[in-house]
Design a protein around this motif. Structure first.
Motif, mmCIF file in Angstrom:
data_model
loop_
_atom_site.group_PDB
_atom_site.id
_atom_site.type_symbol
_atom_site.label_atom_id
_atom_site.label_comp_id
_atom_site.label_asym_id
_atom_site.label_seq_id
_atom_site.Cartn_x
_atom_site.Cartn_y
_atom_site.Cartn_z
ATOM 1 N N ARG A 93 -22.036 -109.268 85.889
ATOM 2 C CA ARG A 93 -21.470 -108.508 84.777
ATOM 3 C C ARG A 93 -20.672 -107.304 85.273
ATOM 4 O O ARG A 93 -19.561 -107.025 84.814
ATOM 5 C CB ARG A 93 -22.602 -108.038 83.863
ATOM 6 C CG ARG A 93 -22.235 -107.180 82.671
ATOM 7 C CD ARG A 93 -21.657 -107.990 81.541
ATOM 8 N NE ARG A 93 -20.222 -108.149 81.623
ATOM 9 C CZ ARG A 93 -19.525 -108.885 80.795
ATOM 10 N NH1 ARG A 93 -20.125 -109.585 79.846
ATOM 11 N NH2 ARG A 93 -18.214 -108.972 80.916
ATOM 12 N N ARG A 94 -21.237 -106.587 86.248
ATOM 13 C CA ARG A 94 -20.571 -105.402 86.794
ATOM 14 C C ARG A 94 -19.289 -105.773 87.531
ATOM 15 O O ARG A 94 -18.257 -105.105 87.390
ATOM 16 C CB ARG A 94 -21.526 -104.679 87.744
ATOM 17 C CG ARG A 94 -20.982 -103.369 88.289
ATOM 18 C CD ARG A 94 -21.048 -102.288 87.246
ATOM 19 N NE ARG A 94 -20.335 -101.083 87.670
ATOM 20 C CZ ARG A 94 -20.350 -99.936 87.002
ATOM 21 N NH1 ARG A 94 -21.067 -99.838 85.889
ATOM 22 N NH2 ARG A 94 -19.683 -98.887 87.439
ATOM 23 N N ALA A 95 -19.358 -106.836 88.325
ATOM 24 C CA ALA A 95 -18.174 -107.274 89.070
ATOM 25 C C ALA A 95 -17.052 -107.686 88.133
ATOM 26 O O ALA A 95 -15.870 -107.392 88.374
ATOM 27 C CB ALA A 95 -18.548 -108.426 90.005
ATOM 28 N N ASP A 108 -16.655 -106.544 85.048
ATOM 29 C CA ASP A 108 -16.184 -105.322 84.400
ATOM 30 C C ASP A 108 -15.227 -104.537 85.291
ATOM 31 O O ASP A 108 -14.340 -103.834 84.791
ATOM 32 C CB ASP A 108 -17.374 -104.433 84.008
ATOM 33 C CG ASP A 108 -18.184 -105.007 82.856
ATOM 34 O OD1 ASP A 108 -17.671 -105.933 82.176
ATOM 35 O OD2 ASP A 108 -19.323 -104.544 82.638
ATOM 36 N N GLU A 109 -15.419 -104.639 86.602
ATOM 37 C CA GLU A 109 -14.554 -103.915 87.532
ATOM 38 C C GLU A 109 -13.330 -104.725 87.952
ATOM 39 O O GLU A 109 -12.577 -104.311 88.835
ATOM 40 C CB GLU A 109 -15.362 -103.471 88.758
ATOM 41 C CG GLU A 109 -16.428 -102.434 88.419
ATOM 42 C CD GLU A 109 -16.981 -101.714 89.628
ATOM 43 O OE1 GLU A 109 -16.377 -101.826 90.722
ATOM 44 O OE2 GLU A 109 -18.000 -101.019 89.499
ATOM 45 N N GLY A 110 -13.136 -105.879 87.322
ATOM 46 C CA GLY A 110 -11.908 -106.629 87.516
ATOM 47 C C GLY A 110 -11.891 -107.617 88.664
ATOM 48 O O GLY A 110 -10.823 -108.149 89.015
ATOM 49 N N HIS A 111 -13.032 -107.915 89.236
ATOM 50 C CA HIS A 111 -13.077 -108.888 90.329
ATOM 51 C C HIS A 111 -12.985 -110.308 89.780
ATOM 52 O O HIS A 111 -13.349 -110.587 88.629
ATOM 53 C CB HIS A 111 -14.375 -108.735 91.127
ATOM 54 C CG HIS A 111 -14.445 -107.470 91.923
ATOM 55 N ND1 HIS A 111 -13.746 -107.286 93.092
ATOM 56 C CD2 HIS A 111 -15.135 -106.303 91.697
ATOM 57 C CE1 HIS A 111 -14.005 -106.077 93.578
ATOM 58 N NE2 HIS A 111 -14.841 -105.459 92.751
ATOM 59 N N GLN A 139 -29.106 -102.690 86.338
ATOM 60 C CA GLN A 139 -27.708 -102.328 86.065
ATOM 61 C C GLN A 139 -27.223 -101.271 87.051
ATOM 62 O O GLN A 139 -26.072 -101.306 87.495
ATOM 63 C CB GLN A 139 -27.556 -101.828 84.632
ATOM 64 C CG GLN A 139 -27.776 -102.906 83.584
ATOM 65 C CD GLN A 139 -27.481 -102.416 82.181
ATOM 66 O OE1 GLN A 139 -26.734 -101.467 81.987
ATOM 67 N NE2 GLN A 139 -28.083 -103.051 81.188
ATOM 68 N N ARG A 165 -24.391 -101.511 90.378
ATOM 69 C CA ARG A 165 -23.301 -100.569 90.664
ATOM 70 C C ARG A 165 -23.134 -100.365 92.166
ATOM 71 O O ARG A 165 -22.010 -100.308 92.679
ATOM 72 C CB ARG A 165 -23.565 -99.226 89.981
ATOM 73 C CG ARG A 165 -23.538 -99.280 88.466
ATOM 74 C CD ARG A 165 -24.073 -98.002 87.849
ATOM 75 N NE ARG A 165 -23.268 -96.838 88.210
ATOM 76 C CZ ARG A 165 -23.641 -95.580 87.988
ATOM 77 N NH1 ARG A 165 -24.818 -95.322 87.441
ATOM 78 N NH2 ARG A 165 -22.846 -94.577 88.335
ATOM 79 N N VAL A 190 -21.615 -103.721 93.838
ATOM 80 C CA VAL A 190 -20.185 -103.943 93.609
ATOM 81 C C VAL A 190 -19.357 -102.843 94.277
ATOM 82 O O VAL A 190 -18.268 -103.104 94.812
ATOM 83 C CB VAL A 190 -19.887 -104.029 92.097
ATOM 84 C CG1 VAL A 190 -18.387 -104.202 91.847
ATOM 85 C CG2 VAL A 190 -20.656 -105.207 91.483
ATOM 86 N N ALA A 191 -19.866 -101.615 94.286
ATOM 87 C CA ALA A 191 -19.157 -100.521 94.954
ATOM 88 C C ALA A 191 -19.012 -100.785 96.447
ATOM 89 O O ALA A 191 -18.008 -100.410 97.066
ATOM 90 C CB ALA A 191 -19.891 -99.202 94.722
ATOM 91 N N ARG A 231 -15.727 -102.304 98.048
ATOM 92 C CA ARG A 231 -14.517 -101.516 98.293
ATOM 93 C C ARG A 231 -14.736 -100.368 99.276
ATOM 94 O O ARG A 231 -13.787 -99.646 99.610
ATOM 95 C CB ARG A 231 -13.985 -100.957 96.975
ATOM 96 C CG ARG A 231 -14.971 -100.124 96.199
ATOM 97 C CD ARG A 231 -14.372 -99.573 94.908
ATOM 98 N NE ARG A 231 -15.381 -98.990 94.046
ATOM 99 C CZ ARG A 231 -15.943 -97.802 94.223
ATOM 100 N NH1 ARG A 231 -15.572 -97.051 95.270
ATOM 101 N NH2 ARG A 231 -16.854 -97.347 93.384
#
Length: 325
Positions: free
Chosen positions: A18-20, A22-25, A180, A184, A187-188, A191
């Protein structure tokens, strides 16, 4: 980034997916059942049918991927067990990733794994960390201690239902964290080149003992818990017995984890440097108090609505009393 997530239908994996997204991956989820993973497709993820126990399927799954976030672990109901899934399966996934030229690999281990080489799951996690260090992959290792979500079935629901809450004496305090928030960090890491080659313990704002959690649940629910202590010797006896049978090995491996949670060694860690490394503000991390408060508010509101609906339905079913002259 084109990211493959293993274990995406699990408690942690779905939050990472879900997080990935949301961050556009560009998210691909490695799944064993398309039907059970339908919700991931609805979110916008691509489903890749593969199995950690099938190397050929893994070679196809990792082809063209830039990164992998590995959240998979054996479930208690998996007949294969942790030695097959968490060790042999992970080795196959790592080898397939390296052969396919995958650049980044984020691996979920467990806090304090190195302290328990005689506990199967902990030893496997630690050995996987060492195996990853020998590869050409750019690896970031995350080591959570526990999830908020697991406390709902262990404490919140039994207390609401007035069922027995089983606790171990002298249990180690654990700094649980919301999945959740853990997502974060995962996924952080994709990058942040500075996290490559590093391992990070992930701890929530406070370490809690079972007694502390029960007291919090009692306060928020307005109900008194019915607790029953579990003798550690009894669990050890059951572990020894089940290990004699092929069908019981997986059960025994999980019962062995009892020693970890009753060791007295806290599952906690300083987080200031980790927050700084990932650029995450400490005050944005969920607390257990807020998490359980939200849970009980929603559940108690739902129970009141159901009780109201039940009363209204009962009124409609009640016939008018006739009066005779």
């Amino acid at each position: 980034m084109k990211v493959l997530i293993s274990g995406a239908t699990g408690t942690l994996g779905r939050q990472v997916a879900r997080r990935a997204l949301d961050e556009g991956h560009d998210v691909y989820c490695l799944v064993r059942s398309i039907r059970k993973a339908a919700f991931l497709k609805e979110w916008g993820a691509n489903l890749v049918l593969a199995d950690l126990c099938d190397r050929d399927s893994l070679d196809k799954a990792v082809r063209g991927m830039e990164a992998i976030i590995d959240c998979a672990t054996a479930r208690p109901t998996d007949s294969a067990g942790i030695r097959v899934i968490d060790w042999a399966g992970k080795v196959s996934l790592i080898q397939a990733a390296e052969a396919a030229g995958v650049k980044r690999y984020v691996f979920f281990s467990i806090m304090n794994a190195h302290r328990y080489p005689h506990i199967p799951l902990m030893d496997i996690k630690h050995c996987t960390e060492k195996f990853l260090a020998q590869t050409s992959l750019e690896v970031t290792i995350l080591r959570p201690g526990g999830f908020f979500q697991g406390l709902i079935g262990q404490y919140a629901i039994p207390i609401l239902d007035q069922q027995q809450v089983w606790i171990s004496k002298n249990a180690s305090p654990v700094a649980h964290m919301d999945t959740q928030d853990i997502a974060r960090f995962a996924v952080a890491a994709l990058r942040l080149e500075s996290t490559v080659g590093q391992a990070y313990d992930l701890a929530g704002p406070k370490a809690w003992t079972p007694e502390n959690i029960i007291q919090l649940c009692e306060s928020l629910s307005g109900k008194k818990a019915r607790t029953t202590p579990i003798p550690v010797r009894l669990l050890k006896a059951v572990e020894s017995f089940t290990r004699f049978f092929e069908w019981g090995v997986n059960i025994a491996d999980r019962l062995a984890f009892t020693e970890v949670v009753t060791s007295g060694i806290p599952f906690d860690a300083p987080m200031d440097q980790t927050y700084a490394s990932f650029g995450i503000a400490p005050d944005t991390i969920s607390t257990l108090e807020d998490y359980l408060q939200d849970y009980f508010n929603r559940i108690l509101k739902k129970l009141k609505e159901l009780e109201y609906d039940k009363q209204e339905a009962s009124k409609k079913r009640t016939p008018f009393k006739s009066t005779s002259k």
